[in-house]
Every structure is written in structure tokens, then in C-alpha cells.
Design a protein around this motif. Structure first.
Motif, PDB file in Angstrom:
ATOM      1  N   GLU A 217       0.833  -1.206   0.000  1.00  0.00           N
ATOM      2  CA  GLU A 217       0.000   0.000   0.000  1.00  0.00           C
ATOM      3  C   GLU A 217       0.868   1.257   0.000  1.00  0.00           C
ATOM      4  O   GLU A 217       0.599   2.210  -0.732  1.00  0.00           O
ATOM      5  N   ASP A 220       2.362   1.718  -3.446  1.00  0.00           N
ATOM      6  CA  ASP A 220       1.386   2.257  -4.395  1.00  0.00           C
ATOM      7  C   ASP A 220       1.130   3.739  -4.139  1.00  0.00           C
ATOM      8  O   ASP A 220       0.956   4.526  -5.081  1.00  0.00           O
ATOM      9  N   HIS A 221       1.101   4.126  -2.858  1.00  0.00           N
ATOM     10  CA  HIS A 221       0.875   5.530  -2.527  1.00  0.00           C
ATOM     11  C   HIS A 221       2.040   6.394  -3.013  1.00  0.00           C
ATOM     12  O   HIS A 221       1.847   7.507  -3.522  1.00  0.00           O
ATOM     13  N   ARG A 263      -6.539   9.592   0.953  1.00  0.00           N
ATOM     14  CA  ARG A 263      -6.088   8.301   1.435  1.00  0.00           C
ATOM     15  C   ARG A 263      -6.031   8.295   2.967  1.00  0.00           C
ATOM     16  O   ARG A 263      -5.482   9.194   3.591  1.00  0.00           O
TER      17      ARG A 263
END
Length: 606
Positions: A217, A220-221, A263
Motif C-alpha cells: 500500500e 502504491d501511494h 487516502r
């Protein structure tokens, strides 16, 4: 291979409290034979999800469907005994015509409980036993268990583990007891920021799986951020194209920025630091011949102990065995009937009590933490603002003015821990510190205990926590009421040493009766008996083979359709698994004795 039809199925389950999403489009199923651990941070919504499944709360969207005829048993964190003057009255309430209360009564008989007693007058552990007996005794198709080990002592926890390994009920349970989860579950549901993710490789591999997901994660961020930088560069310096294409690309850039901004990052771990007190002397506590009785009941008899600076001493035992009495005598707050206590120089203790009812009505988090003296507090000689300090314990700034009564059980536990750590100390006394704490906070607390520049006295039923922190373990002598024994190491070390001691006692008693074969006296030197040599050569292979058999049987029992399609085979495999596990324990004990004999022989020749 086709799976058995689910007993219960959720589709797109969603629920929000204010601006917080508890669940977002959660879909999962519970099938026959499932043993599921529900894992998540304190306040993430685990108990709320169980209440949804139990029909005690309605979702905002989505559906929960149970197969016709499926029965469900729900064990809440805080049972309600109102309206019931006796245990038997509570057991018999709200039963259907198909429910048999006799099995619940049999369980409580096994625990030696008086069914005419008023539940309201009993301890937390006794109340927990009543609710467990009622929930498990009805043998529903699905068990929903919310923190079932809270307030239970180790014998009861081990009894519950044994029951759950044998039960034919599928179950979904919440617990922060790592050893308990490893011994009872084979599947994990992780509730994280409203999303429910499933892991089917067992709790032992959960931490690695979770860390991998979080790393992916974060990667990807980071990629998203780099893409935004590239798009912003194009907008500023790129070659102009058709106006329609430019507008579309600007729109896409706006969406990327929105996704990056919105997010919800993973919740950080607590940052627990203790208040450093003046360094104590080398001797912290010395007890000689302590005794204490209440009426005819002797809780402590002739107990002696020396605790030096830096020791981490755990005290274990059944509820009511006298653990708290022993701690209070060691601290000098309870006078012994006999014996003497000596407290070392400059010893200053801070104590975490197991009670969670120490809050005033309508008291805010801020008022509790500062005793109503404003918005700052002193931590390790540094003045800190309440909201900044609370952030170290994973509280949001807006929670500072929230009434304590609105916090979850885990959040209350963290708040009590936060206040304790503001007090300067060199002796940390932790009475059931793991109750209601999530695993991430438990990990940080373990690091604190390990790194604490002082001495720790710990009362706990959490075997994993004790094994990770304790340098010595004190436990009651099961054969001599009131007597306590001290063992080197943690809980597992205590069990191994106690097994060796018990075998030696039995051998001595048998020898006294004259019906034991005469053993050859050990000769000086390094020679080992043939029996010991043979054990050292063969037992490792036997242990490996048993572990392989256990792994194979566990894999066969994990088949979700086995229970319904072939209950006889399920029962046979379960019995075989139990027998293999018992044999493995005996072989490991035999190997331990052989190793001890080898080490003794080596020591004689050194």
C-alpha cells in the motif's frame, strides 16, 4: 474441490458512525468448520461487526443471510445479568424449545459453581464462566465470541482452548491473546480502516501477511505521488495539444490529487515511554518466610524471594489463588501475618491496576489525564500538551474532550496506561496489563518492559506476553496449597521445569513405596546410560515425524466441507490429532530429560 454452502453470508455490508466508516462493502462467509480470528485495532469496529452478525445492530447498507435453521450463539464483552437473581435463572432465560440447558449446567458443575448464587455478586472471571457455559453449552452452529479470555485465569483459558479445538460449531472470535489465537484458529479476518480482508493461512503467518500488504500500500501511494509530480510537470511545461485533450488531462490530475489527499493512512503504533525515576539500589525487594491467611484460608505460606534491579518477575496462577495478595505484600502495602519484607533504597513504584472502573461520571479524557489541572502535563520533566501526549497513545486530537464513557474497552486501557507512564518510577507493577489492548499496543508494551530502566513485577494470564518479557515466573504449588514456587524464565520455561519437578516427585514417592525397579546409581565421569544415549539419537526423528503427522491431520481437518460431509471421519481425525499432540508433548519432555542428563554429565567432566 467444492466448498460446503455457507452457514452465514454477508454482502456489501456497510456502516458508519458520523464521519467514520466502520465497514465499507464487507462481504464474507462463515462455513461449517471455520475457525476465524477477527483482528483489528482498538476502536476499529470488531465488536460492532459481531453485534451486526448477532442481529443486535442494523447496517446502513448490505445484507446478512443465514442458512435456514442455522443457530447462533453470541458472547458479548459485557454480559447483562439484570433481572436474574441466580445463575440458574440466567441460564434458563431466553431459551428456545430446542435448547438444552443441561449441558451448560454440567459445565458450571465442572467449575464447581453454585447455581443458586447471585451473578451480580461474583467476580469478573466467575461471571465470564457463566456466560461461556451458557453460550457454548447450547452448541449452536455458529459461535460469535467477543474477547472470551478476558478475566479468565490460565486453567480456564486452556479449558476453553481445548473445547474450541473439539467443538463442531464454526466460530468467529475476537481476541488479542496471540497464544490463544494460534491454538484455536486457522483463518484471519483483518478489519482495517473499514475494509475486511481475509487470510487463510492461520494466525502464525498473519503478521507477515499484514506487513506485506501495508508495504504494498505504501509503495502504491508513493507511485501515485510520483505520477502526480509527472502530470504537474506536463501541465506546466508540456507541449500544448488540442484543448479537449488538455482539459481531460487536467481533470485526471485533479482526481489523482484527490485520491492522494483522501487516502486514510494506517493508524500508527503507540509510542509508550515510562516516567524515569531515580535509580534504585541493587536490591529492590527481599521477602523472607511470608505468610498470609484470611480466616482458615492460607493464601501464602513461608514464601521467600529476592528481586534485584533489572529483574522482570511474572506471577501466574488461578483466580483467587492469592496473586494480588502476594503483590501487595511484596510492595509493602499489605502486612503479612508472618515473615518480613525489606524494600530496597530509593524504590519508587508505579502500578497499573486491573480495574477499569476508576473513571468519574462524565469525566473527559483530558480531565482524567491531568486530574482537571488544565491542558498540559509533565512527562519525564518535560511539559507536554494533552493532545500531543495522547497522540503517542494513538488518540485523535478531538478525543481529548470526549467523555471517557464513550471510549471502547481498549481505548480505556490505553488511557490508563498513558496516565501511569507520567509517574516517575523505577519499579513498574503491571496487574493484568494486556486486558483489552490490541496487538500493536501489546507489542509496544513488550518493548517498554524489555527496555525499562528499572524492575518489573507482572501479573498476567497472557502466556505469550510472559514468555517475551519475564526473567522469572512465580506460580502456586498445585500439591501444597498456599506455597509458591519460583522458576527461571517465562511461562513455557515454568511449564517445562514444573513437569521435570513433578516427575521427580512421583518417582521419589514410588520409590518410597518400594514398587519401583532399582535404578543403577550414576557413575562419576562422562558416561551416559544406554537409555539416555538411545533417546538422544532417536527422539529428534520421532518428534519430527510427529510434527509431520500433526501438520497433515490439521490440513485434513481444515477442509471446510469435512464436518458436514463425513462427521465420523472428522471425529476420528480430531481424536487422532489430540493423541498425536499428547504423544508429542511426552516425547519432547523425554528429550528434555535426556538433554539435562547429557549436560550434567558434561558438567561433571569439566
Amino acid at each position: 474441490m467444492s466448498k460446503s454452502p455457507p452457514l452465514l453470508q454477508t454482502e456489501s455490508l456497510s456502516l458508519s458512525f458520523g464521519t467514520q466508516d466502520i465497514l465499507r462493502d464487507a462481504s464474507f462467509s462463515i462455513r461449517p468448520g471455520d475457525r476465524i480470528a477477527l483482528i483489528g485495532r482498538n476502536g476499529s469496529g470488531k465488536s460492532t461487526l459481531l453485534r451486526l452478525l448477532a442481529g443486535q445492530h442494523e447496517p446502513d447498507r448490505g445484507s446478512i443471510t443465514a442458512t435456514r435453521g442455522t443457530t447462533l450463539g453470541y458472547l458479548p464483552q459485557s454480559p447483562d445479568f439484570s433481572g436474574h437473581d441466580t445463575i440458574s435463572g440466567y441460564l434458563e432465560a431466553d431459551l428456545s424449545e430446542f435448547d438444552d440447558v443441561n449441558k451448560s449446567i454440567a459445565v458450571l458443575d465442572e467449575f464447581g459453581m453454585d447455581l443458586s448464587a447471585d451473578p451480580a455478586t461474583l467476580s469478573g472471571g466467575e461471571q465470564r464462566r457463566i456466560v461461556i457455559a451458557k453460550t457454548l453449552g447450547l452448541e449452536p452452529d455458529i459461535l460469535l465470541l467477543d474477547e472470551p479470555t478476558n478475566h479468565l485465569d490460565l486453567p480456564m483459558i486452556e479449558w476453553l482452548e481445548s473445547f474450541l479445538r473439539r467443538t463442531r460449531s464454526a466460530f468467529l472470535l475476537i481476541s488479542h491473546d496471540r497464544r490463544f489465537l494460534e491454538n484455536t484458529t486457522n483463518t484471519c479476518l483483518w478489519l482495517d480502516r473499514g475494509q475486511l480482508l481475509r487470510h487463510d493461512q492461520g494466525f502464525a503467518k498473519f503478521d507477515g501477511w499484514r506487513e506485506k500488504l501495508l508495504e504494498e500500500e505504501e509503495r502504491d501511494h508513493h507511485k501515485l505521488k510520483r505520477k502526480i509530480v509527472r502530470e504537474e510537470h506536463w501541465v506546466t511545461h508540456g507541449v500544448s495539444g488540442r484543448r479537449k485533450r488538455n482539459i481531460r488531462r487536467l481533470g485526471e490530475l485533479a482526481k489523482l490529487r484527490e485520491a492522494y489527499r483522501d487516502r486514510e493512512a494506517p493508524q500508527g503504533a503507540a509510542k509508550i515511554t515510562s516516567g524515569d525515576g531515580e535509580k534504585s539500589g541493587k536490591l529492590v525487594i527481599e521477602a523472607k518466610g511470608l505468610s498470609k491467611a484470611f480466616g482458615d484460608r492460607h493464601l501464602v505460606r513461608d514464601f521467600s524471594l529476592r528481586i534485584n534491579r533489572g529483574d522482570r518477575v511474572a506471577i501466574v496462577g488461578p483466580n483467587g489463588s492469592g496473586k494480588t495478595t502476594l503483590v501487595n505484600m511484596l510492595l509493602g502495602t499489605l502486612a503479612p501475618d508472618g515473615g518480613a519484607i525489606r524494600i530496597g533504597a530509593n524504590v519508587e513504584h508505579a502500578k497499573l491496576d486491573q480495574r477499569r472502573d476508576q473513571f468519574a461520571d462524565d469525566q473527559s479524557v483530558e480531565e482524567y489525564l491531568t486530574d482537571g489541572r488544565g491542558q498540559t502535563l509533565l512527562v519525564n520533566g518535560v511539559q507536554r500538551h494533552v493532545t500531543a501526549y495522547l497522540k503517542d497513545f494513538v488518540f485523535n486530537p478531538e478525543q481529548a474532550r470526549m467523555p471517557v464513557s464513550e471510549l471502547s474497552g481498549g481505548e480505556k486501557a490505553r488511557l490508563i496506561l498513558a496516565k501511569l507512564m507520567t509517574k516517575p518510577s523505577n519499579l513498574l507493577v503491571l496487574d493484568e496489563p494486556t486486558n483489552d489492548l490490541d496487538m500493536e499496543t501489546l507489542d509496544v508494551l513488550q518493548e517498554l518492559v524489555a527496555d525499562y530502566d528499572g524492575t518489573v513485577l507482572l501479573v498476567s494470564h497472557d502466556r505469550d506476553f510472559i514468555d517475551r518479557t519475564a526473567t522469572a515466573t512465580i506460580a502456586p504449588d498445585v500439591e501444597r496449597p498456599g506455597h509458591w514456587m519460583t522458576y527461571a524464565g517465562g511461562y513455557a520455561d515454568m511449564v517445562a521445569q514444573r513437569g521435570h519437578t513433578d516427575k521427580a516427585k512421583r518417582a521419589k514417592e514410588t520409590s518410597k513405596k518400594g514398587d519401583a525397579p532399582k535404578a543403577e546409581k550414576p557413575k562419576s565421569g562422562s558416561k551416559l546410560s544406554y537409555k539416555v544415549k538411545y533417546a538422544l539419537e532417536t527422539l529428534p526423528g520421532e518428534i519430527d515425524a510427529l510434527n509431520g503427522d500433526i501438520e497433515k491431520l490439521s490440513a485434513e481437518l481444515s477442509d471446510p466441507k469435512l464436518f458436514t460431509s463425513d462427521p465420523d471421519t472428522f471425529s476420528r481425525l480430531s481424536k487422532a490429532l489430540t493423541e498425536k499432540q499428547e504423544t508429542l508433548a511426552a516425547k519432547e519432555e523425554e528429550w528434555l530429560q535426556a538433554e539435562m542428563a547429557r549436560e550434567q554429565a558434561l558438567a561433571q567432566t569439566a
